[in-house]
Design a protein around this motif. Structure first.
Motif, short mmCIF file in Angstrom:
data_model
loop_
_atom_site.label_atom_id
_atom_site.label_comp_id
_atom_site.label_asym_id
_atom_site.label_seq_id
_atom_site.Cartn_x
_atom_site.Cartn_y
_atom_site.Cartn_z
N THR A 1 0.67 -1.39 -0.08
CA THR A 1 -0.15 0.08 0.02
C THR A 1 0.75 1.33 0.21
O THR A 1 0.57 2.38 -0.82
CB THR A 1 -1.05 -0.03 1.06
N GLU A 2 1.86 1.21 0.68
CA GLU A 2 2.84 2.31 0.74
C GLU A 2 3.48 2.67 -0.70
O GLU A 2 3.39 3.81 -1.08
CB GLU A 2 3.98 2.05 1.81
N ARG A 3 3.78 1.64 -1.16
CA ARG A 3 4.30 1.56 -2.81
C ARG A 3 3.01 2.21 -3.73
O ARG A 3 3.36 3.16 -4.66
CB ARG A 3 4.77 0.32 -3.15
N LEU A 4 2.05 1.91 -3.44
CA LEU A 4 0.71 2.34 -4.38
C LEU A 4 0.53 4.03 -3.94
O LEU A 4 0.21 4.64 -4.93
CB LEU A 4 -0.42 1.57 -4.07
N VAL A 5 0.68 4.38 -2.91
CA VAL A 5 0.31 5.87 -2.49
C VAL A 5 1.53 6.72 -2.48
O VAL A 5 1.40 7.82 -2.61
CB VAL A 5 -0.31 5.77 -1.06
N ASN A 6 2.91 6.32 -2.81
CA ASN A 6 3.87 6.82 -2.82
C ASN A 6 4.32 7.17 -4.25
O ASN A 6 4.75 6.33 -4.77
CB ASN A 6 5.17 6.24 -2.05
N PRO A 7 4.22 8.41 -4.95
CA PRO A 7 4.37 8.67 -6.13
C PRO A 7 5.73 8.19 -6.64
O PRO A 7 5.94 7.83 -7.90
CB PRO A 7 3.92 10.17 -6.37
N SER A 8 6.82 8.32 -5.84
CA SER A 8 8.35 8.13 -6.13
C SER A 8 8.42 6.72 -6.56
O SER A 8 9.21 6.47 -6.84
CB SER A 8 9.13 8.70 -4.99
N LEU A 9 7.48 6.00 -5.89
CA LEU A 9 7.54 4.30 -6.21
C LEU A 9 6.54 3.86 -7.11
O LEU A 9 6.89 2.98 -7.74
CB LEU A 9 7.22 3.68 -4.69
N SER A 10 5.52 4.61 -7.24
CA SER A 10 4.27 4.12 -8.05
C SER A 10 4.15 4.65 -9.50
O SER A 10 3.66 4.19 -10.41
CB SER A 10 3.14 4.16 -7.44
#
Length: 464
Positions: A299-308
């Motif tokens: 979920t963190e990866r989904l909401v974090n624009p630098s990761l998603s």
């Protein structure tokens, strides 16, 4: 706080509202569904014939069960050896016409009144029946049964939700190749990898999203995507192990002393000791918690624009809207709380009964906290499910695989896309309900079976 701590009846605090103003709300008790399970398990054990309890008493208990006449049973107060003495004593108390009892017709009332309302007679105990009715591991085992069944359901749906997240994050399926897992052939790992292959891009179920990034230069994904089979796999194997322990426990004579009537012998033993379910439940909590730990990171990866490479917190007009920011905070809080709950209760022991019962299992607490961990896992995965479906909205008009699109369609029947901030708790609860009712599994399973069939593999067992 004063009202909750002392036996004072105050409207709306420890009573119902309006018409239910005279209905007292008991606290720290088993909900009636769990008490019914407890009574069923106790009848099952007594019916084996090793407890020295008469057929007349067992039949009276069966009649109470069939009428759903259920005693007030506290959820706390057992150390798990000699069995669950205090909760089972309360279970028996109601059947004797003492204390409080509930039934669908009467609600909560004095036990004798509830029994009489259903034409039932309070138990009159015979020799040996007192200890025979209160000695055993059925309290912890009844809660354990619910925890295991819910863990089975959430674990298999975790694979589907993880596949949705991987698709939304445009991850690679290479790590799920069968050859990778054949050289480390843990059953759960192999099964989870196969499930992922059946859900993600393949010749059987192609994905436009997967095709769109086929030529990217990414070599491998982060662990919470790449290592789903390894981490989810051991959670599945843990659940299977605990289920095998519990299946034996549920169908065992856990009384003391045991009566072997065919040869006229009574033997004192220790089958009441709850170490087996206690240890297994501690293991269950630790194993299933990792599903939430992985989910929160995805979920963190989904909401974090630098990761998603998706809009921050999965919403347009960030700043004006916060999107999934606080939902992710909720997931993080639940995971953190579960870390504490995963501390094994069965490593603790306090001597009781003047040092006669000098080692106890603490299985009751192991069961209650395992259930709480499983519920947290469900809630964390519900948040990931919503986030993954929201992420897919930003990849349109591209489509995912048929099974994952069907899951997305299912979610959209209860939760609309997130176009601006709104109260999110109803959405999370709706997604949680889908998981509790195993709707996500139901909608994806036919396609997973189809994939297996096309490859000549056995379909999933009916109870899987």
């Amino acid at each position: 706080m004063y009202v909750c701590s002392f036996p004072v009846v105050v409207y709306g605090v420890n009573t119902g509202f309006g018409k239910f103003a005279h209905t007292l709300i008991p606290k720290d008790k088993l909900i009636v569904e769990r008490t019914r399970m407890l009574l069923a398990l106790r009848i099952n054990v007594l019916a084996k014939g090793y407890s020295g309890v008469s057929m007349e008493t067992i039949q009276a208990m069966v009649k109470a069960f069939n009428a759903s006449c259920l005693s007030w049973v506290p959820e706390k107060g057992t150390v798990g050896a000699s069995g669950d003495l205090a909760p089972l004593a309360h279970l028996t108390l109601g059947l004797m016409g003492e204390g409080r009892m509930w039934s669908p017709q009467r609600g909560w009332d004095h036990a004798k009144t509830v029994l009489e309302c259903h034409g039932l007679t309070p138990l009159v105990l015979k020799p040996k029946e007192g200890i025979g009715l209160i000695n055993g591991t059925q309290m912890m085992s009844s809660l354990a049964a619910e925890a295991v069944e819910r863990a089975v359901g959430v674990a298999r749906q975790a694979d589907i939700i993880a596949a949705l997240s991987l698709e939304a994050l445009r991850g690679t399926t290479k790590a799920f190749h069968s050859d990778v897992h054949a050289v480390r052939p843990h059953p759960g790992q192999i099964e989870v990898a196969l499930r992922l292959r059946s859900l993600l891009h393949s010749d059987i179920f192609p994905s436009q999203i997967s095709d769109s990034h086929r030529t990217c230069d990414r070599v491998q994904d982060a662990y919470t995507l790449r290592c789903i089979p390894q981490v989810h796999g051991v959670a599945n194997d843990t659940i299977a192990f605990v289920k095998s322990i519990l299946s034996t426990e549920l169908n065992s004579a856990t009384d003391n002393p045991l009566v072997f009537a065919e040869r006229g012998e009574t033997i004192s033993g220790g089958n009441f000791h709850g170490e087996y379910p206690a240890k297994a439940l501690d293991y269950l909590a630790i194993g299933v918690h990792e599903l939430a730990s992985m989910s929160e990171r995805r979920t963190e990866r989904l909401v974090n624009p630098s990761l998603s490479e998706l809009p921050a917190f999965l919403v347009q007009d960030g700043g004006l809207n916060s999107g999934f920011m606080i939902a992710h905070c909720t997931a993080a809080a639940l995971v953190s709380e579960s870390k504490t709950l995963c501390h094994p209760s069965s490593v603790d022991s306090l001597s009781t009964s003047a040092a006669t019962e000098d080692h106890v299992s603490m299985g009751g607490w192991a069961a209650r906290k395992a259930l709480r961990v499983v519920e947290h896992v469900e809630q964390v995965l519900a948040i990931e499910l919503l986030a993954a479906c929201q992420a897919l909205e930003f990849l349109r008009p591209l489509k995912s695989t048929t099974p994952l699109e069907k899951v997305h369609e299912l979610v959209r029947t209860v939760v609309r896309p997130w176009d601006h901030d709104r109260q999110m708790s109803p959405d999370i609860e709706a997604a949680h309900t889908l998981l509790r009712e195993e709707k996500v599994w139901e909608v994806a399973r036919p396609y997973m079976d189809q994939y297996r069939d096309r490859l000549g593999l056995k379909p999933l067992p009916l109870d899987d």
